[in-house]
Design an enzyme around this catalytic site. Structure first.
Site, PDB file in Angstrom:
ATOM      1  N   ARG A 285     -16.655   5.418   1.692  1.00  0.00           N
ATOM      2  CA  ARG A 285     -17.060   6.787   1.988  1.00  0.00           C
ATOM      3  C   ARG A 285     -17.325   7.484   0.456  1.00  0.00           C
ATOM      4  NH1 ARG A 285     -12.407   8.790   4.076  1.00  0.00           N
ATOM      5  NH2 ARG A 285     -11.472   6.912   4.573  1.00  0.00           N
TER       6      ARG A 285
ATOM      7  N   ASP B 278       2.206   3.128   2.940  1.00  0.00           N
ATOM      8  CA  ASP B 278       1.030   4.124   2.870  1.00  0.00           C
ATOM      9  C   ASP B 278       1.492   5.423   2.782  1.00  0.00           C
ATOM     10  OD1 ASP B 278      -1.179   5.241   3.192  1.00  0.00           O
ATOM     11  OD2 ASP B 278      -1.920   4.246   5.100  1.00  0.00           O
TER      12      ASP B 278
ATOM     13  N   HIS C 130       0.796  -1.057   0.095  1.00  0.00           N
ATOM     14  CA  HIS C 130       0.112   0.000  -0.045  1.00  0.00           C
ATOM     15  C   HIS C 130       0.746   1.344   0.017  1.00  0.00           C
ATOM     16  CE1 HIS C 130      -3.744   2.154   0.485  1.00  0.00           C
ATOM     17  NE2 HIS C 130      -3.345   2.809   1.418  1.00  0.00           N
TER      18      HIS C 130
ATOM     19  N   HIS D 110      -6.221  -1.501   5.969  1.00  0.00           N
ATOM     20  CA  HIS D 110      -6.269  -1.136   7.553  1.00  0.00           C
ATOM     21  C   HIS D 110      -7.111  -2.213   8.189  1.00  0.00           C
ATOM     22  CE1 HIS D 110      -3.931   2.428   6.392  1.00  0.00           C
ATOM     23  NE2 HIS D 110      -4.962   2.863   5.534  1.00  0.00           N
TER      24      HIS D 110
ATOM     25  N   HIS E 287       0.857   5.573  -1.013  1.00  0.00           N
ATOM     26  CA  HIS E 287       0.426   6.775  -1.997  1.00  0.00           C
ATOM     27  C   HIS E 287       1.819   7.557  -2.192  1.00  0.00           C
ATOM     28  CE1 HIS E 287      -3.758   5.659  -0.957  1.00  0.00           C
ATOM     29  NE2 HIS E 287      -3.464   5.942   0.413  1.00  0.00           N
TER      30      HIS E 287
ATOM     31  N   GLU F 171     -10.881   2.189   8.995  1.00  0.00           N
ATOM     32  CA  GLU F 171      -9.563   2.684   9.306  1.00  0.00           C
ATOM     33  C   GLU F 171      -9.884   3.527  10.543  1.00  0.00           C
ATOM     34  OE1 GLU F 171      -7.407   4.892   6.779  1.00  0.00           O
ATOM     35  OE2 GLU F 171      -5.437   5.193   8.031  1.00  0.00           O
TER      36      GLU F 171
ATOM     37  N   HIS G 155      -9.657   0.915   1.069  1.00  0.00           N
ATOM     38  CA  HIS G 155      -9.196   1.457   2.486  1.00  0.00           C
ATOM     39  C   HIS G 155     -10.736   1.161   3.055  1.00  0.00           C
ATOM     40  CE1 HIS G 155      -6.921   4.924   0.624  1.00  0.00           C
ATOM     41  NE2 HIS G 155      -6.187   4.295   1.484  1.00  0.00           N
TER      42      HIS G 155
ATOM     43  N   HIS H  21     -11.806   3.665  -3.614  1.00  0.00           N
ATOM     44  CA  HIS H  21     -11.008   4.352  -2.378  1.00  0.00           C
ATOM     45  C   HIS H  21     -11.428   4.103  -1.358  1.00  0.00           C
ATOM     46  CE1 HIS H  21     -10.058   7.244   0.397  1.00  0.00           C
ATOM     47  NE2 HIS H  21      -8.753   7.484  -0.341  1.00  0.00           N
TER      48      HIS H  21
HETATM   49  C1  NGQ Z   1      -5.489   8.573   1.509  1.00  0.00           C
HETATM   50  N1  NGQ Z   1      -4.921   7.664   3.678  1.00  0.00           N
HETATM   51  O1  NGQ Z   1      -6.504   8.083   0.634  1.00  0.00           O
HETATM   52  O2  NGQ Z   1      -4.369   8.993   1.525  1.00  0.00           O
HETATM   53  C2  NGQ Z   1      -5.975   8.185   2.807  1.00  0.00           C
HETATM   54  C3  NGQ Z   1      -6.420   9.369   3.763  1.00  0.00           C
HETATM   55  C4  NGQ Z   1      -9.114   9.283   3.116  1.00  0.00           C
HETATM   56  C5  NGQ Z   1      -5.059   6.853   4.715  1.00  0.00           C
HETATM   57  N2  NGQ Z   1      -6.231   6.170   4.793  1.00  0.00           N
HETATM   58  C6  NGQ Z   1      -7.829   9.757   2.983  1.00  0.00           C
HETATM   59  N3  NGQ Z   1      -3.846   6.304   5.460  1.00  0.00           N
HETATM   60  O3  NGQ Z   1      -9.163   8.088   3.717  1.00  0.00           O
HETATM   61  O4  NGQ Z   1     -10.155   9.569   3.062  1.00  0.00           O
HETATM   62 ZN    ZN Z   2      -4.103   4.776   2.004  1.00  0.00          ZN
END
Ligand code: NGQ
Ligand code: ZN
Length: 471
Positions: free
Chosen positions: A221, A335, A59, A284, A61, A250, A247, A218
């Protein structure tokens, strides 16, 4: 001396440590033979230290490496005010994402993948969601930023599973996305078109040997139910075995919001509404009930654990002993890249469990009493499943992705080989004991350094400076 053969006095094979192992791979970088207990053949290169499988990083980004360490001061009033949280971090993260350009992304990703290689990762799953220009308009070539990541992987030699992200809503129930999210948005058809374009290019042999494509809705949500169903169906039509990463659960707020929306918890909802199986990686999955642990593990999905980021963002602790007891596969990801070090990630995962349970050596297994050995083997197996690439360790049919540890490193010198891995994970992480790294048999790191180290470091520092100045 053959360039496709290695003799390793000590190697970590899927079944455990073995002596006097001959590794042979073909011109495509795939292991053909892994034979323990042989006499050292004359003229064959010999590994100086123990050889372990390269760890998949399930994972990433990549752009977030550009501001690692820069979100560590309190932004809220403190005393009596709202505490800093995952959500306030996300607001800062969106600001940095808003200042990305193709050049900056490519410089950051190139340096990141190089750092990963120097730290013992040989594959990455890139969860790629910044798709468009800062105002939300697509680039003239809609795959511009995806190509930056693919080039970074190809240049550094990192094994790549690219997961273009579907992102459509700002919260459960199809809430409108907000301004900070406009670079991420695509319709389902538009995302599937991108996947078709990229898959066509992969089929023509572009973008590096063995690169794989998948899909990342993603989160629940950000992806409404109909879109999730259509995207998974579209991907399956393109490639029935392609990986799907999401995701999930988390933060406790996500669980509460999901309950308010559907009367189901996130993992519970996903298992009821999506065809979750071995293709899936649940990133997560921190907040699950025992029933969710058991049902999600039984689905065959991999748990994508990101210990350093989960600690950094205050997510909570995954119950890995319960997951393993239910037969669940797992792997690790870096991550947000607060930490880029395969050994340190494993250490943090074990330490979280120790702190929680007041026990030691929690993640050892019945077959492997050595914690570092047990964790490495499991994280390689689960990581390979999440990558959907043949990177499951030192065995015929898998890619020749391996790491040789430095037997002269002070934390390791003079120890038996399995203890060297243990010292690497629990005693040496502040100065890496990684000596050599091969990906598909090709040397990428030698004497601890990647050939592009200095050049990529300079470009990264420049890109970070520009990013900060324009954020
Ligand atoms: C992300 N990162 O997409 O980079 C997410 C945060 C979200 C992590 N969850 C943004 N660690 O989940 O809305
Ligand atoms: Zn992530």
């Amino acid at each position: 001396m053959s360039a496709t053969t290695l003799f390793a006095p000590h190697a970590l094979l899927p079944e455990g440590w073995a002596r006097d192992v001959l590794l042979q791979w073909d011109a495509a970088g795939v292991l053909q033979q892994v034979q323990p207990g042989v006499a050292a053949p004359a003229g064959v290169a010999q590994a100086a230290g123990p050889v372990i499988p390269g760890l998949p990083n399930l994972h990433s980004h990549a752009f977030q490496r550009g501001f690692a360490g820069l979100t560590e001061q309190r932004s809220s009033p403190g005393q009596g005010g709202e505490a800093d949280s995952f959500w306030s971090w996300r607001t800062l993260m969106y600001r940095f994402a808003g200042s990305l350009t193709p050049e900056r992304l490519e410089a950051i990703a190139t340096w990141l993948y190089l750092e990963m290689l120097e730290a013992g990762y040989t594959s990455v799953c890139e969860f790629h969601y910044v798709h468009h220009q800062a105002d939300g308009q697509p680039y003239a070539d809609d795959a511009t930023l995806a190509r930056c990541l693919l080039r970074a992987a190809e240049r550094t030699g990192m094994g790549m599973t690219l997961l273009p992200v579907l992102y459509q809503s700002g919260g459960f129930g199809g809430q409108a996305p907000h301004g900070g999210q406009r670079r991420f948005l695509r319709s389902t058809d538009n995302l599937l078109r991108l996947l078709h374009t990229l898959q066509g290019e992969l089929n023509r042999g572009l973008h590096g040997r063995g690169t794989r494509l998948g899909l990342a809705p993603h989160s629940l949500r950000a992806v409404p139910p109909d879109s999730l169903r259509e995207a998974v169906a579209g991907l399956t039509a393109l490639d029935p075995a392609a990986p799907i990463h999401i995701h999930i659960a988390e933060q406790t707020r996500e669980v509460d919001d999901c309950l308010a929306w559907s009367a189901r918890r996130p993992v519970e909802w996903l298992l009821e509404h999506a065809p979750v199986d071995r293709r899936w990686c649940l990133v997560h999955a921190t907040h699950m009930t025992e029933a969710e642990y058991r049902a999600a593990a039984a689905s065959g999905a991999v748990a994508g654990l990101c210990p350093s980021t989960e600690a950094n963002l205050g997510d909570g602790l995954f119950d890995l002993p319960l997951w393993r007891d239910a037969g669940g596969a797992w792997g690790v990801g870096s991550d947000s890249h607060a930490c880029v070090n395969a050994a340190e990630e494993l250490m943090l995962l074990e330490y979280g469990q120790r702190l929680q349970r007041h026990e030691r050596n929690v993640l050892a297994s019945a077959r492997q009493p050595g914690v570092a050995t047990a964790m490495t083997l499991q994280a390689v197996a689960g990581g390979a499943q999440a990558c959907a690439r043949p990177v499951a360790g030192l065995a015929p049919g898998q890619r020749a992705d391996w790491v040789a540890l430095d037997p002269q490193h002070l934390a390791l010198a003079g120890l038996p080989a399995p203890d060297m891995l243990s010292a690497h994970v629990f005693g040496s992480h502040r100065s890496s004991a990684v000596a050599e790294v091969r990906v598909g048999g090709v040397p990428r790191v030698q004497a601890g350094r990647h050939a592009l180290h200095d050049e990529a470091a300079r470009a990264f520092v420049q890109a970070r400076r520009e990013l900060l100045e324009s954020t």
